[in-house]
Design a protein around this motif. Sequence first.
Motif, PDB file in Angstrom:
ATOM      1  N   ASP A  68       0.812  -1.217   0.000  1.00  0.00           N
ATOM      2  CA  ASP A  68       0.000   0.000   0.000  1.00  0.00           C
ATOM      3  C   ASP A  68       0.846   1.268   0.000  1.00  0.00           C
ATOM      4  OD1 ASP A  68       1.022  -0.380   2.508  1.00  0.00           O
ATOM      5  OD2 ASP A  68      -0.836   0.089   3.592  1.00  0.00           O
ATOM      6  N   LEU A  69       2.087   1.180  -0.439  1.00  0.00           N
ATOM      7  CA  LEU A  69       2.941   2.359  -0.483  1.00  0.00           C
ATOM      8  C   LEU A  69       2.388   3.381  -1.480  1.00  0.00           C
ATOM      9  CD1 LEU A  69       6.464   0.656  -0.507  1.00  0.00           C
ATOM     10  CD2 LEU A  69       5.483   1.998   1.355  1.00  0.00           C
ATOM     11  N   ASP A  70       2.526   4.630  -1.150  1.00  0.00           N
ATOM     12  CA  ASP A  70       2.074   5.707  -2.025  1.00  0.00           C
ATOM     13  C   ASP A  70       3.145   5.967  -3.087  1.00  0.00           C
ATOM     14  OD1 ASP A  70       1.002   7.901  -3.247  1.00  0.00           O
ATOM     15  OD2 ASP A  70       1.263   9.272  -1.543  1.00  0.00           O
ATOM     16  N   VAL A  71       2.849   5.624  -4.326  1.00  0.00           N
ATOM     17  CA  VAL A  71       3.819   5.790  -5.409  1.00  0.00           C
ATOM     18  C   VAL A  71       3.374   6.864  -6.400  1.00  0.00           C
ATOM     19  CG1 VAL A  71       4.629   3.409  -5.215  1.00  0.00           C
ATOM     20  CG2 VAL A  71       2.742   3.946  -6.780  1.00  0.00           C
ATOM     21  N   SER A  72       2.466   7.734  -5.962  1.00  0.00           N
ATOM     22  CA  SER A  72       1.905   8.731  -6.870  1.00  0.00           C
ATOM     23  C   SER A  72       2.935   9.742  -7.347  1.00  0.00           C
ATOM     24  CB  SER A  72       0.740   9.465  -6.188  1.00  0.00           C
ATOM     25  OG  SER A  72       1.176  10.089  -4.978  1.00  0.00           O
ATOM     26  N   ASP A  73       4.017   9.927  -6.597  1.00  0.00           N
ATOM     27  CA  ASP A  73       5.040  10.895  -6.998  1.00  0.00           C
ATOM     28  C   ASP A  73       6.183  10.268  -7.796  1.00  0.00           C
ATOM     29  OD1 ASP A  73       3.742  13.031  -5.798  1.00  0.00           O
ATOM     30  OD2 ASP A  73       4.703  12.691  -3.856  1.00  0.00           O
ATOM     31  N   VAL A  74       6.117   8.977  -8.017  1.00  0.00           N
ATOM     32  CA  VAL A  74       7.192   8.280  -8.740  1.00  0.00           C
ATOM     33  C   VAL A  74       6.933   8.378 -10.245  1.00  0.00           C
ATOM     34  CG1 VAL A  74       8.345   6.073  -9.124  1.00  0.00           C
ATOM     35  CG2 VAL A  74       7.578   6.700  -6.821  1.00  0.00           C
ATOM     36  N   SER A  75       7.946   8.779 -10.980  1.00  0.00           N
ATOM     37  CA  SER A  75       7.849   8.822 -12.440  1.00  0.00           C
ATOM     38  C   SER A  75       9.023   8.047 -13.029  1.00  0.00           C
ATOM     39  CB  SER A  75       7.856  10.266 -12.942  1.00  0.00           C
ATOM     40  OG  SER A  75       8.975  10.973 -12.451  1.00  0.00           O
TER      41      SER A  75
END
Length: 378
Positions: free
Chosen positions: A46-53
Amino acid sequence: MSLEKWGFLEWLLGGGFLLMAVLYTSTMLWIAAGWKKIFSSPLPSDLDVSDVSISIVLAAHNEAENLQKFLPFLLEQRFQKFEVIVVCDRCTDESEKVIKNFQKQNKNLRLVKIFFSPPDYSPKKWALTQGISAAKHPYLALIDADCYVGSNWLQYLAQNFVSQRDLILGLGWYEKRKGLLNAFIQFETFYAAFQYMGMAAQGRPYMAVGRNLAYTRQFFNPSVGFGVFKDMLSGDDDLLVNARGRQAELGYLVSPDSVSWSIPEETWVRWLRQKWRHHSASRKYSRTTKMLLGLIHFSHMGFYLGLVLSLSVGIPCIWVGIVYLARLLFTGAVMKAIQHKIKAPLNLATYPILDLFFFLYNLFVVPIGLIKRPEWRK
């Protein structure tokens, strides 16, 4: 022949045979302990990866057919921020046309064309360097043009990146086919993965597979790139890991949904050429890596040589058989446990036969790869 009647030669060969069995089994246990570390510390899902590109980079030299077939797997990733960069490396086929057709529906697909390779660079390393230089994002995913992945591949990579991993080692399997060649390809591929992942987890990373590899731009360091081995035809994956892996925070892709898949070679000649090319890079491994791998392969080969020599001097079959079966059952159980966890596509019921073939492989194929000048498509 009873133990009382054993002479110096029998004790020497019998003892050597037992020593090789113990030594090889011990190395397998050490590697398996590395896998235990990997399995015991999974990343939260459930890690937040929304900022990973992420930038996916692949080099393609006349790969029109494979691009048509496998590019959709990359373009249809269930991930928000990513781009796919295809480096068209001196292509004379329809590769550019295929890429441009996909670009009509995919704004995140980019084409980099190169028309030459400098004399001090291998073609693939130069192509990858240009692709990485063109990448917009800080995280890089590497794959080959003849490979495909599941739709959540980037999600697994992002979980590692957001957990501050600099270098992520993945698994690359081959599709199953009928026949002895494919059975051995599956075994050799699994055995290599068993070694490089387990040894990395034990603090000794030495290789990876370029068809499922990721790292940060900082780890690659474009000003250094492939460094002193940039002119070698192979080794864009393992030599980079061998040179810098111990200074990196490592991540591992071991979920069955995070592996890449490739089409296997279907003739022995083509497969042998592939393996000779791959093994040529190991000449540039660090001294410690060479010693560790040498120990593993020496004990494996020594076991079978000891088996033959022990029987040839009259050591009773029952003594030889006990050592043989004990070593085979123990190492087979270790590999089976790992294979079951990662769902590797091979049948270890034939392990005794495959292990014997692996002895012949180490005896005849590997040495040629170490001394033969590798060849690449021009």
